[in-house]
Motif scaffolding. Sequence first.
Motif, PDB file in Angstrom:
ATOM      1  N   ARG A  75       0.832  -1.202   0.000  1.00  0.00           N
ATOM      2  CA  ARG A  75       0.000   0.000   0.000  1.00  0.00           C
ATOM      3  C   ARG A  75       0.869   1.256   0.000  1.00  0.00           C
ATOM      4  N   ASN A  76       1.946   1.220   0.766  1.00  0.00           N
ATOM      5  CA  ASN A  76       2.869   2.362   0.803  1.00  0.00           C
ATOM      6  C   ASN A  76       3.547   2.579  -0.549  1.00  0.00           C
ATOM      7  N   GLU A  77       3.893   1.467  -1.209  1.00  0.00           N
ATOM      8  CA  GLU A  77       4.491   1.572  -2.546  1.00  0.00           C
ATOM      9  C   GLU A  77       3.498   2.192  -3.524  1.00  0.00           C
ATOM     10  N   GLY A  78       2.236   1.825  -3.382  1.00  0.00           N
ATOM     11  CA  GLY A  78       1.193   2.409  -4.218  1.00  0.00           C
ATOM     12  C   GLY A  78       1.048   3.906  -3.985  1.00  0.00           C
ATOM     13  N   ARG A  79       1.147   4.316  -2.731  1.00  0.00           N
ATOM     14  CA  ARG A  79       1.049   5.748  -2.414  1.00  0.00           C
ATOM     15  C   ARG A  79       2.238   6.520  -2.976  1.00  0.00           C
ATOM     16  N   LYS A 139      -3.220 -15.298  -7.931  1.00  0.00           N
ATOM     17  CA  LYS A 139      -2.655 -13.979  -8.223  1.00  0.00           C
ATOM     18  C   LYS A 139      -3.771 -12.981  -8.522  1.00  0.00           C
ATOM     19  N   PHE A 140      -4.773 -13.450  -9.240  1.00  0.00           N
ATOM     20  CA  PHE A 140      -5.912 -12.588  -9.547  1.00  0.00           C
ATOM     21  C   PHE A 140      -6.629 -12.188  -8.255  1.00  0.00           C
ATOM     22  N   TYR A 141      -6.791 -13.152  -7.347  1.00  0.00           N
ATOM     23  CA  TYR A 141      -7.421 -12.890  -6.056  1.00  0.00           C
ATOM     24  C   TYR A 141      -6.607 -11.867  -5.265  1.00  0.00           C
ATOM     25  N   VAL A 142      -5.298 -12.040  -5.262  1.00  0.00           N
ATOM     26  CA  VAL A 142      -4.423 -11.114  -4.539  1.00  0.00           C
ATOM     27  C   VAL A 142      -4.597  -9.703  -5.066  1.00  0.00           C
ATOM     28  N   GLN A 143      -4.551  -9.564  -6.392  1.00  0.00           N
ATOM     29  CA  GLN A 143      -4.655  -8.222  -6.979  1.00  0.00           C
ATOM     30  C   GLN A 143      -6.032  -7.610  -6.766  1.00  0.00           C
ATOM     31  N   ALA A 144      -7.080  -8.394  -6.977  1.00  0.00           N
ATOM     32  CA  ALA A 144      -8.445  -7.864  -6.904  1.00  0.00           C
ATOM     33  C   ALA A 144      -8.935  -7.660  -5.476  1.00  0.00           C
ATOM     34  N   ILE A 145      -8.485  -8.502  -4.556  1.00  0.00           N
ATOM     35  CA  ILE A 145      -9.004  -8.460  -3.186  1.00  0.00           C
ATOM     36  C   ILE A 145      -7.966  -7.956  -2.186  1.00  0.00           C
ATOM     37  N   LEU A 146      -6.881  -8.683  -2.012  1.00  0.00           N
ATOM     38  CA  LEU A 146      -5.928  -8.353  -0.946  1.00  0.00           C
ATOM     39  C   LEU A 146      -5.164  -7.051  -1.195  1.00  0.00           C
ATOM     40  N   LEU A 147      -5.040  -6.636  -2.454  1.00  0.00           N
ATOM     41  CA  LEU A 147      -4.354  -5.378  -2.749  1.00  0.00           C
ATOM     42  C   LEU A 147      -5.328  -4.250  -3.076  1.00  0.00           C
ATOM     43  N   HIS A 189      -7.600  -1.056  -2.241  1.00  0.00           N
ATOM     44  CA  HIS A 189      -7.284   0.076  -1.365  1.00  0.00           C
ATOM     45  C   HIS A 189      -7.801  -0.107   0.058  1.00  0.00           C
ATOM     46  N   GLU A 190      -8.921  -0.782   0.204  1.00  0.00           N
ATOM     47  CA  GLU A 190      -9.543  -0.932   1.519  1.00  0.00           C
ATOM     48  C   GLU A 190      -9.175  -2.232   2.230  1.00  0.00           C
ATOM     49  N   ALA A 191      -8.455  -3.117   1.559  1.00  0.00           N
ATOM     50  CA  ALA A 191      -8.220  -4.454   2.117  1.00  0.00           C
ATOM     51  C   ALA A 191      -7.392  -4.436   3.400  1.00  0.00           C
ATOM     52  N   TYR A 192      -6.383  -3.586   3.457  1.00  0.00           N
ATOM     53  CA  TYR A 192      -5.534  -3.556   4.655  1.00  0.00           C
ATOM     54  C   TYR A 192      -6.377  -3.247   5.890  1.00  0.00           C
ATOM     55  N   ASP A 193      -7.248  -2.235   5.793  1.00  0.00           N
ATOM     56  CA  ASP A 193      -8.079  -1.866   6.941  1.00  0.00           C
ATOM     57  C   ASP A 193      -9.046  -2.977   7.314  1.00  0.00           C
ATOM     58  N   VAL A 194      -9.571  -3.677   6.320  1.00  0.00           N
ATOM     59  CA  VAL A 194     -10.470  -4.805   6.594  1.00  0.00           C
ATOM     60  C   VAL A 194      -9.720  -5.914   7.329  1.00  0.00           C
ATOM     61  N   LEU A 195      -8.554  -6.268   6.836  1.00  0.00           N
ATOM     62  CA  LEU A 195      -7.741  -7.310   7.475  1.00  0.00           C
ATOM     63  C   LEU A 195      -7.331  -6.901   8.888  1.00  0.00           C
ATOM     64  N   LEU A 196      -6.980  -5.640   9.051  1.00  0.00           N
ATOM     65  CA  LEU A 196      -6.570  -5.152  10.368  1.00  0.00           C
ATOM     66  C   LEU A 196      -7.726  -5.215  11.354  1.00  0.00           C
TER      67      LEU A 196
END
Length: 199
Positions: free
Chosen positions: A69-73, A175-183, A185-192
């Motif tokens: 997420r930081n790399e994306g920012r 990989k598709f799941y990772v890109q579409a779901i885990l990466l 924008h909101e996924a980090y907050d959901v996981l946290l």
Amino acid sequence: MKAKWILSIVAALIFGTMLNAQMSREQKGKRADEIITKIRRMDLANQILPLLLTNAQLDKLLPVIEKARNEGRKAEDVEFDMLVKLEGPVDAAIKEAYEGQKLPKQETMGIVASTFKTMRIRRDAIIAENVESVMAVLEKELNAGQKKAAANALQPSLFDPTLDASKMSDAEKMKFYVQAILLDHEAYDVLLQIRTKRK
């Protein structure tokens, strides 16, 4: 004199009403964005919870996703700077179009197209790197059932009609799941939240 005074009050009221309507639209837009974010988080929870991630797995996954997420920012900051550099030539082209009825110069159009191409290439490279980083953790930490659940969680064709799940390997689906779901924008907050709300 009295008529002018009344006209001034009416004008002020009309302006105030217009300003309130404008503020109201902005507030509605902000509120709509908040609701859409909640809907997205609900959908992400719907896709993440079936993986039955353990606390230990989440503890391994969260730092990698935070780094991604930081790399994306950082990439967004670079893209912002690139866009700011375009503003001068684009403003000049718009002025010439409006005032002189002139088509934008091909040089300006070429610079814009080249900038967007560079941005896309950079973004694709960052996404690919982030997907690989998260995949490395999943491959190491998830059991076979969890990997299968991730691979079969989505129908790729709903996101991209050119993708055919029957022709994709489980690794490609993951990989598709990772890109579409885990990466997302909101996924980090959901996981946290999933991690911190557990006892």
